[in-house]
Design an enzyme around this catalytic site. Structure first.
Site, PDB file in Angstrom:
ATOM      1  N   TYR A   1      -5.333  53.082 -28.432  1.00 11.94           N
ATOM      2  CA  TYR A   1      -5.200  53.186 -26.970  1.00 11.94           C
ATOM      3  C   TYR A   1      -5.615  54.575 -26.512  1.00 11.94           C
ATOM      4  CZ  TYR A   1      -3.041  53.466 -22.343  1.00 11.94           C
ATOM      5  OH  TYR A   1      -2.821  53.656 -20.999  1.00 11.94           O
TER       6      TYR A   1
ATOM      7  N   GLY B   1      -9.059  44.773 -12.432  1.00 14.81           N
ATOM      8  CA  GLY B   1      -7.628  44.610 -12.702  1.00 14.81           C
ATOM      9  C   GLY B   1      -6.814  44.607 -11.429  1.00 14.81           C
TER      10      GLY B   1
ATOM     11  N   SER C   1      -2.774  42.666 -10.521  1.00 11.51           N
ATOM     12  CA  SER C   1      -1.426  43.048 -10.943  1.00 11.51           C
ATOM     13  C   SER C   1      -1.272  44.566 -10.956  1.00 11.51           C
ATOM     14  CB  SER C   1      -1.112  42.500 -12.344  1.00 11.51           C
ATOM     15  OG  SER C   1      -1.971  43.094 -13.308  1.00 11.51           O
ATOM     16  N   GLY C   2      -0.022  45.028 -11.065  1.00  9.16           N
ATOM     17  CA  GLY C   2       0.261  46.453 -11.209  1.00  9.16           C
ATOM     18  C   GLY C   2      -0.319  47.309 -10.101  1.00  9.16           C
TER      19      GLY C   2
END
Length: 314
Positions: A196, A36, A39-40
């Site tokens: 989640y 990942g 991004s972020g």
């Protein structure tokens, strides 16, 4: 216990940035995978790791976006060692392809940061028929870690340097289902937020059980998990209300991306974490997860369950 705005035992706090917690650290010679990374906080983790001298492989779903991020980092840090490789954690076939390509390369692997994730999307299932958050946040990383583990062990032995596996979890693990993991209803559709929480609880349990196994084996590789903090990134793209509130109250309730990347970078690089195994971190300090997250039997059960889902021989 310390107040969030005050420094904890490590000397860092919620306001510390990734550059703060890695100040003075020389990561030259270390190779890291960051999932990942396009991004972020994944992008900031990558930037700071290469800033400290590490060779970083950006494992990303969208290679084109990953390459643009790489170019942006290279403009700031011209001598940065960065590579981009395709990885879709919601697909076990993609994970296997990535691991096969990586393991057949001459790249070492000192650090694995399992950072990628999805939060509370509308209900959907992965290519392998699993609820998307459990598939992406836990199963994809579980399989990836297992497939790369021998490479990490070999690297640790040959380099005589500790290998570190870092699972990015969340305080959201506290808001899972009552039983923690719904083994018999893993595709439950009742609540995307509970699903989640279940996937983030799984991140902690995975690190805990993996740590136990690595210690028992006597290899110089550690595994830990962490909560990066509440950060208004595109992780919340599926929850528009949360995203709007985040934009309105960003400075009051959310960390900046450099602050959110601090704890992952701290656990991955800081000398204070050397030899630390199976712990849960928050604000670059050891913290206490939920009672379920400390349940050793639940961790073993999840390991066996995950192995059956990912190992065709099981």
């Amino acid at each position: 216990m310390w107040y969030p705005w005050k420094k904890g035992p490590s000397g860092f706090s919620s306001s510390s940035t990734a550059e703060d917690v890695t100040q003075g650290v020389d990561a030259t010679g270390l190779t890291a995978i960051v999932t990942g990374a396009s991004s972020g906080i994944g992008t900031e983790i990558t930037r700071v790791l290469v800033l400290r001298g590490a060779h970083v492989i950006m494992a990303v779903r969208n290679v084109d976006v990953g390459r643009k991020v790489k170019e942006a980092i290279l403009k700031e840090i011209p001598n940065a060692k960065i590579e981009v490789m395709e990885l879709d954690l919601s697909s076990m076939a993609s994970v296997r392809n990535f691991a096969s390509e990586y393991n057949s390369s001459d790249l070492l692997l000192n650090i694995l940061i399992n950072n990628a994730g999805v939060m509370a999307p509308p209900y959907m299932v992965s290519q392998d028929g699993m609820e998307m958050q459990f598939a992406t946040n836990h199963i994809g990383h579980f399989l990836l870690t297992n497939l790369l583990l021998q490479k990490m062990k070999t690297t640790a032995r040959d380099c005589q340097r500790e290998g570190r596996i870092v699972n990015v979890s969340s305080v959201g693990h506290n808001f899972t289902y009552q039983e923690g993991i719904r083994f018999d209803k893993i595709n439950d559709q009742s609540s995307p937020f509970r699903a989640y929480g279940q996937s983030k609880l799984a991140n902690i349990l995975h690190a805990s059980e993996l740590s136990r196994r690595l210690k028992e084996e006597g290899v110089n590789v550690t595994a830990n998990s962490l909560h990066p903090g509440a950060i208004n990134t595109n992780l919340m793209r599926h929850q528009k209300f949360v995203e709007v509130v985040g934009s309105l109250f960003n400075k009051l309730f959310f960390k900046s991306i450099p602050q959110g990347a601090a704890t992952p970078c701290y656990v991955a690089l800081n000398p204070q974490v050397e030899g630390v195994r199976g712990e849960y971190f928050s604000d670059s300090n050891i913290a206490k997860p939920s009672a379920l997250a400390k349940d050793a039997e639940l961790a073993k059960k999840l390991w066996d369950f995950s192995l059956k889902l990912t190992d065709p021989k099981e």
